[in-house]
Design a protein around this motif. Sequence first.
Motif, PDB file in Angstrom:
ATOM      1  N   GLY A 121       6.506  -5.596  -1.743  1.00 35.79           N
ATOM      2  CA  GLY A 121       7.820  -4.865  -1.803  1.00 35.79           C
ATOM      3  C   GLY A 121       8.902  -5.795  -2.650  1.00 35.79           C
ATOM      4  N   LYS A 122       8.735  -7.024  -2.244  1.00 35.51           N
ATOM      5  CA  LYS A 122       9.873  -8.000  -3.133  1.00 35.51           C
ATOM      6  C   LYS A 122       9.016  -9.152  -3.473  1.00 35.51           C
ATOM      7  N   GLY A 123       9.739 -10.067  -4.180  1.00 35.05           N
ATOM      8  CA  GLY A 123       9.141 -11.127  -4.866  1.00 35.05           C
ATOM      9  C   GLY A 123       9.258 -12.409  -3.595  1.00 35.05           C
ATOM     10  N   VAL A 250       1.132  -7.331   0.447  1.00 40.08           N
ATOM     11  CA  VAL A 250       1.412  -8.637   1.136  1.00 40.08           C
ATOM     12  C   VAL A 250       3.017  -8.809   1.503  1.00 40.08           C
ATOM     13  N   THR A 251       3.196  -9.099   2.722  1.00 37.19           N
ATOM     14  CA  THR A 251       4.501  -9.373   3.204  1.00 37.19           C
ATOM     15  C   THR A 251       4.508 -10.517   4.070  1.00 37.19           C
ATOM     16  N   THR A 252       5.703 -10.938   4.594  1.00 39.89           N
ATOM     17  CA  THR A 252       5.984 -11.862   5.445  1.00 39.89           C
ATOM     18  C   THR A 252       6.370 -11.233   6.647  1.00 39.89           C
ATOM     19  N   VAL A 260      10.833  -3.605   3.081  1.00 44.67           N
ATOM     20  CA  VAL A 260      10.617  -3.435   1.669  1.00 44.67           C
ATOM     21  C   VAL A 260       9.314  -3.094   1.367  1.00 44.67           C
ATOM     22  N   ALA A 261       8.279  -3.979   1.943  1.00 42.80           N
ATOM     23  CA  ALA A 261       6.682  -3.861   1.699  1.00 42.80           C
ATOM     24  C   ALA A 261       6.283  -2.481   2.098  1.00 42.80           C
ATOM     25  N   GLU A 262       6.814  -1.907   3.191  1.00 44.34           N
ATOM     26  CA  GLU A 262       6.276  -0.458   3.513  1.00 44.34           C
ATOM     27  C   GLU A 262       6.640   0.540   2.289  1.00 44.34           C
ATOM     28  N   ARG A 263       7.577   0.181   1.539  1.00 45.97           N
ATOM     29  CA  ARG A 263       7.911   1.225   0.220  1.00 45.97           C
ATOM     30  C   ARG A 263       6.911   0.930  -0.763  1.00 45.97           C
ATOM     31  N   ALA A 264       6.650  -0.334  -0.989  1.00 47.95           N
ATOM     32  CA  ALA A 264       5.447  -0.361  -1.804  1.00 47.95           C
ATOM     33  C   ALA A 264       4.265   0.185  -1.462  1.00 47.95           C
ATOM     34  N   GLY A 265       3.965   0.146  -0.061  1.00 45.58           N
ATOM     35  CA  GLY A 265       2.641   0.717   0.382  1.00 45.58           C
ATOM     36  C   GLY A 265       2.618   2.331   0.384  1.00 45.58           C
ATOM     37  N   THR A 303       4.014  -4.417  12.012  1.00 47.38           N
ATOM     38  CA  THR A 303       5.015  -3.381  11.694  1.00 47.38           C
ATOM     39  C   THR A 303       4.604  -2.653  10.592  1.00 47.38           C
ATOM     40  N   VAL A 304       4.285  -3.173   9.527  1.00 46.95           N
ATOM     41  CA  VAL A 304       4.081  -2.700   8.258  1.00 46.95           C
ATOM     42  C   VAL A 304       2.651  -1.879   8.545  1.00 46.95           C
ATOM     43  N   SER A 305       1.734  -2.329   8.995  1.00 43.71           N
ATOM     44  CA  SER A 305       0.288  -1.677   9.351  1.00 43.71           C
ATOM     45  C   SER A 305       0.567  -0.651  10.182  1.00 43.71           C
ATOM     46  N   VAL A 306       1.450  -0.485  11.087  1.00 45.14           N
ATOM     47  CA  VAL A 306       1.471   0.525  12.140  1.00 45.14           C
ATOM     48  C   VAL A 306       2.121   1.861  11.284  1.00 45.14           C
ATOM     49  N   ASN A 307       3.262   1.339  10.774  1.00 48.30           N
ATOM     50  CA  ASN A 307       3.980   2.427   9.974  1.00 48.30           C
ATOM     51  C   ASN A 307       3.381   2.870   8.835  1.00 48.30           C
TER      52      ASN A 307
END
Length: 375
Positions: A121-123, A250-252, A260-265, A303-307
């Motif tokens: 989602g972000k750099g 990829v996220t932290t 932000v990563a959720e939006r990319a996914g 959290t990203v995985s679940v959402n």
Amino acid sequence: MPQPDLERIRTALATVNDPEIRRPITELEMVESVDIADDGAVTVTVLLTVAGCPLKDTITREVTEAVGKVAGVSSVNVTLGVMSPEQRDELKTKLRGGGAQREIPFAKPGSLTRVFAIASGKGGVGKSSVTANLAASMAADGLSVGVIDADIYGFSIPSMLGVTRAPTRVDDMILPTLAHGVKVISIGMFVPSNQPVVWRGPMLHRALQQFLTDVFWGDLDVLLLDLPPGTGDIAISVAQLLPAAELLVVTTPQGAAADVAERAGAMAVQTHQKLVGVIENMSWMEMPDGSRVEVFGAGGGQTVSVNLTRTIGAQVPLLGQIPLDMTVREGSDSGQPAVLSAPDSPGAVALRSVAKQLGRRTRGLAGRSLGLTPA
């Protein structure tokens, strides 16, 4: 001593591969002639694909070694020539399988290459270092791997994989550079060091298209694309040009990065691509006493995985958590990925685990011809 046998010499030459195309020089019609003198001296004339081939010394050495092992050979002399335009055209036709020149092999229904588009989602989350290490790990496990540095503005894959020379061009065909057993292409190989790339969307699309059509990738098991952060032009172009590509996010652990990563996914819903999983990078720092310091918080990857599982309607697993590890950073700076230079370090172990999961995945039968005809 009996005179060496011509067929045995040709058999020996068939063991020599062109270092860039990775096919026997005999198959590529690069051996123009073989002359055997009465005293067993052999002269081999090899036609290079282009004048000034950067690996001509490698070809000369390997031809000399292979022919020198044939019984009766007293000496080997390698003479280098250059293919004519007609011979290069024949070579390109052979490499492309006689098909159309402007096609994307990975987009064809019968392609067995697994394509993973690595997004964020972000750099600053370590997407490129993850890509470089996954590629090197898969190649070390025996897979044929290619990497496209699709982050046109922020290219970094060449330095992370230690690429030191430009790709070879055979007319309009580009041979990718090989690093740690990985075939690599990047816009960074075509522009002067530190020169910015100032392009609008159509130029970005064209660059990606050329990386897919003009580069001779050969038979790959896996193709990785290091995408720029966000959901911009390149991400859309990948969905158009490679509809079967699977997204890897990829996220932290940090909450803001996870959001932000959720939006990319979630883009996979609109592009109808498969979301293969999430990697959490910089998960914690392991201390000398065995404790862990969660520098960027905890739980972002899960959290990203679940959402995303809820959004997509299909399981999106957390494939791994990569700890903060000095060896990963040092390997990226030196061009020696940690999975190779420090394979037992915590970061490398986690990255190799993710690579093995992705390397074991197989493509389904959807879109493939089963070779059946009606009775």
